[in-house]
Design a protein around this motif. Structure first.
Motif, mmCIF file in Angstrom:
data_model
loop_
_atom_site.group_PDB
_atom_site.id
_atom_site.type_symbol
_atom_site.label_atom_id
_atom_site.label_comp_id
_atom_site.label_asym_id
_atom_site.label_seq_id
_atom_site.Cartn_x
_atom_site.Cartn_y
_atom_site.Cartn_z
ATOM 1 N N UNK A 1 17.292 -17.632 -24.416
ATOM 2 C CA UNK A 1 16.689 -16.363 -24.689
ATOM 3 C C UNK A 1 15.217 -16.489 -24.113
ATOM 4 N N UNK A 2 14.644 -15.488 -23.722
ATOM 5 C CA UNK A 2 13.498 -15.589 -23.192
ATOM 6 C C UNK A 2 12.502 -14.604 -23.960
ATOM 7 N N UNK A 3 11.247 -14.567 -24.554
ATOM 8 C CA UNK A 3 10.640 -13.631 -25.395
ATOM 9 C C UNK A 3 9.174 -13.494 -24.418
ATOM 10 N N UNK A 4 8.745 -12.397 -24.202
ATOM 11 C CA UNK A 4 7.585 -12.190 -23.430
ATOM 12 C C UNK A 4 7.034 -11.049 -24.036
ATOM 13 N N UNK A 5 5.603 -10.593 -23.713
ATOM 14 C CA UNK A 5 5.104 -9.615 -24.404
ATOM 15 C C UNK A 5 4.113 -9.107 -23.196
ATOM 16 N N UNK A 48 17.814 -6.936 -20.342
ATOM 17 C CA UNK A 48 16.497 -6.601 -20.843
ATOM 18 C C UNK A 48 16.549 -5.852 -21.969
ATOM 19 N N UNK A 49 15.820 -6.433 -23.126
ATOM 20 C CA UNK A 49 15.715 -5.517 -24.438
ATOM 21 C C UNK A 49 14.140 -5.504 -24.511
ATOM 22 N N UNK A 50 13.904 -4.389 -24.965
ATOM 23 C CA UNK A 50 12.451 -4.022 -25.295
ATOM 24 C C UNK A 50 12.308 -3.739 -27.022
ATOM 25 N N UNK A 51 11.176 -4.329 -27.702
ATOM 26 C CA UNK A 51 10.907 -4.023 -28.982
ATOM 27 C C UNK A 51 9.541 -3.466 -29.229
ATOM 28 N N UNK A 52 9.529 -3.062 -30.505
ATOM 29 C CA UNK A 52 8.138 -2.858 -31.195
ATOM 30 C C UNK A 52 7.357 -4.215 -31.490
ATOM 31 N N UNK A 53 6.737 -4.708 -30.456
ATOM 32 C CA UNK A 53 6.239 -6.228 -30.559
ATOM 33 C C UNK A 53 7.230 -7.038 -30.234
ATOM 34 N N UNK A 54 6.858 -8.444 -29.923
ATOM 35 C CA UNK A 54 7.692 -9.404 -29.869
ATOM 36 C C UNK A 54 8.281 -9.821 -31.152
ATOM 37 N N UNK A 55 7.518 -9.398 -32.260
ATOM 38 C CA UNK A 55 7.862 -9.856 -33.747
ATOM 39 C C UNK A 55 9.318 -9.202 -34.048
ATOM 40 N N UNK A 56 9.387 -7.846 -33.477
ATOM 41 C CA UNK A 56 10.583 -7.114 -33.752
ATOM 42 C C UNK A 56 11.626 -7.503 -33.055
ATOM 43 N N UNK A 57 11.733 -8.261 -31.751
ATOM 44 C CA UNK A 57 12.651 -8.601 -31.007
ATOM 45 C C UNK A 57 13.013 -9.992 -31.790
ATOM 46 N N UNK A 58 12.133 -10.816 -32.190
ATOM 47 C CA UNK A 58 12.398 -12.123 -32.951
ATOM 48 C C UNK A 58 13.046 -11.851 -34.001
ATOM 49 N N UNK A 59 12.816 -10.679 -34.909
ATOM 50 C CA UNK A 59 13.433 -10.487 -36.076
ATOM 51 C C UNK A 59 14.908 -9.925 -35.866
ATOM 52 N N UNK A 60 15.031 -9.113 -34.811
ATOM 53 C CA UNK A 60 16.485 -8.783 -34.270
ATOM 54 C C UNK A 60 17.392 -10.044 -33.978
ATOM 55 N N UNK A 61 16.757 -11.176 -33.640
ATOM 56 C CA UNK A 61 17.499 -12.289 -33.307
ATOM 57 C C UNK A 61 17.943 -12.906 -34.638
ATOM 58 N N UNK A 62 17.175 -13.053 -35.621
ATOM 59 C CA UNK A 62 17.577 -13.340 -36.733
ATOM 60 C C UNK A 62 18.751 -12.772 -37.425
ATOM 61 N N UNK A 63 18.483 -11.350 -37.344
ATOM 62 C CA UNK A 63 19.477 -10.466 -38.099
ATOM 63 C C UNK A 63 20.855 -10.309 -37.318
ATOM 64 N N UNK A 64 20.844 -10.891 -36.185
ATOM 65 C CA UNK A 64 22.059 -10.532 -35.356
ATOM 66 C C UNK A 64 23.019 -12.136 -35.456
ATOM 67 N N UNK A 65 22.231 -13.183 -35.580
ATOM 68 C CA UNK A 65 22.950 -14.578 -35.454
ATOM 69 C C UNK A 65 22.767 -15.400 -36.805
ATOM 70 N N UNK A 66 21.959 -14.915 -37.548
ATOM 71 C CA UNK A 66 21.669 -15.985 -38.885
ATOM 72 C C UNK A 66 22.422 -15.369 -40.040
ATOM 73 N N UNK A 67 23.387 -16.040 -40.748
ATOM 74 C CA UNK A 67 23.805 -15.563 -42.277
ATOM 75 C C UNK A 67 22.737 -15.940 -43.263
#
Length: 349
Positions: free
Chosen positions: A203-207, A75-94
């Motif tokens: 990967x599952x995103x919820x809110x 489980x990872x928690x974020x400042x809204x699901x938008x932050x979680x989605x942004x982390x996925x881009x920054x971790x895995x997309x060049x």
């Protein structure tokens, strides 16, 4: 035969090498009333929020783990699901190199985040019945495709995607399949979080913004393998979920009976509103819903939107999205709000 998934080949090289920031609360976590904390440069005068919050939100995660039946380390928690989605881009997309696939009409932040991170977004429009065109999606995949975004139940169409389609993508794609379940609590089917052990690339995103009624505190949730969560934890801000959000979220998660009562009320009102909309003379089609909103096709969406505004009712005009010409999206309100909406609709010429 399922495609082999290698997480180490997916993560960005700089992220793989990254040594994460270690905050004061990461280095020392054992709070006792009689201890003196002089390690984090905090204001020492107690006002309830003068100390930094738990950077890993352990207490909240433990309760979510029980409710959602997902281990804490997944489980990872974020400042809204938008932050979680942004982390996925920054971790895995060049940037300037990789691409992702989205399926419009869908949640608009996927494309915004792709553009923000300088990642190409390959759009594959849903079929006419608002389902993924799996063959078309697979044709768009190349060696630089890192993620596929599936919003199910989908926004703005309100329908869930067929399980067979999602499974085929999970088995055929070497990257991450992101299933955004912001509206899952209003759907008939189970969350895909129950399938995490089967698919290492899921990967599952919820809110807590929708069914839990906590849009104002901004709390997003990511469920994934422990390995994926560990990578996201490397790059998340150290105190990304504040103390007030953690406390309020915990109170609401523990109050499951009230949450369930509200969900049932919304579902009941959704059924009532769907039937009434079918009787409105300018409504041409009401799409089935598994969310807390209803998409309806009308004769002239711009005109009807403006008319409702004049009557003090704000809905969402989705006409600019693919397959959504002349559509309005109606969030299901309280019984009193829905009665006002119905009265206003019946007064329009």
């Amino acid at each position: 035969m399922p495609t082999t998934f290698h997480l180490e080949k997916l993560v960005r090289e700089n992220v793989a090498r990254l040594k994460p920031y270690s905050s004061a609360r990461d280095e020392f976590k054992d709070f006792h009333e009689d201890m003196v904390f002089l390690d984090a440069n905090e204001n020492p005068y107690n006002n309830g929020v003068n100390r930094y919050p738990d950077p890993q939100q352990i207490t909240l995660k433990q309760h979510l783990s029980t409710v959602k039946r997902v281990p804490v380390d997944q489980i990872l928690l974020g400042n809204g699901s938008d932050e979680v989605l942004d982390l996925l881009f920054r971790a895995f997309c060049e940037p300037k190199t990789d691409n992702v696939i989205t399926l419009p009409p869908t949640y608009g932040m996927y494309s915004v985040l792709a553009a923000t991170n300088d990642i190409a977004n390959r759009e594959v429009v849903l079929t006419k019945d608002f389902q993924p065109d799996v063959h078309a999606v697979l044709e768009q995949i190349d060696h630089q495709t890192k993620m596929i975004f599936l919003c199910s139940p989908n926004n703005p169409t309100a329908n869930s995607f067929e399980a067979d389609s999602i499974e085929k993508l999970l088995k055929s794609f070497r990257g991450l399949v992101i299933v955004d379940e912001a509206y899952i609590d209003f759907a008939k089917g189970e969350s895909w979080s129950t399938r995490l052990q089967e698919y290492p690339n899921l990967v599952i995103i919820q809110t807590l913004s929708k069914a839990y009624g906590l849009a104002g505190i901004r709390l997003g949730i990511c469920y994934a393998s422990a390995e994926i969560i560990a990578i996201l934890n490397k790059i998340k801000p150290p105190y990304n979920v504040n103390e007030l959000t953690q406390k309020r979220a915990l109170e609401r998660v523990l109050d499951s009976e009230k949450v369930e009562t509200e969900i049932n009320s919304i579902l009941k009102e959704r059924d009532v509103l769907s039937k009434v909309l079918l009787q409105v003379n300018f409504v041409q089609h009401v799409f089935p819903s598994e969310a807390n909103f209803i998409l309806a096709r009308v004769d002239d969406a711009n005109k009807r939107y403006d008319q409702l505004i004049q009557k003090g009712i704000v809905v969402r005009n989705r006409s600019t999205q693919a397959l959504c010409e002349n559509t309005l999206r109606f969030t299901v309100g309280t019984p009193e709000e829905n009665k006002k909406l119905i009265a206003a609709l019946n007064e329009l010429d």
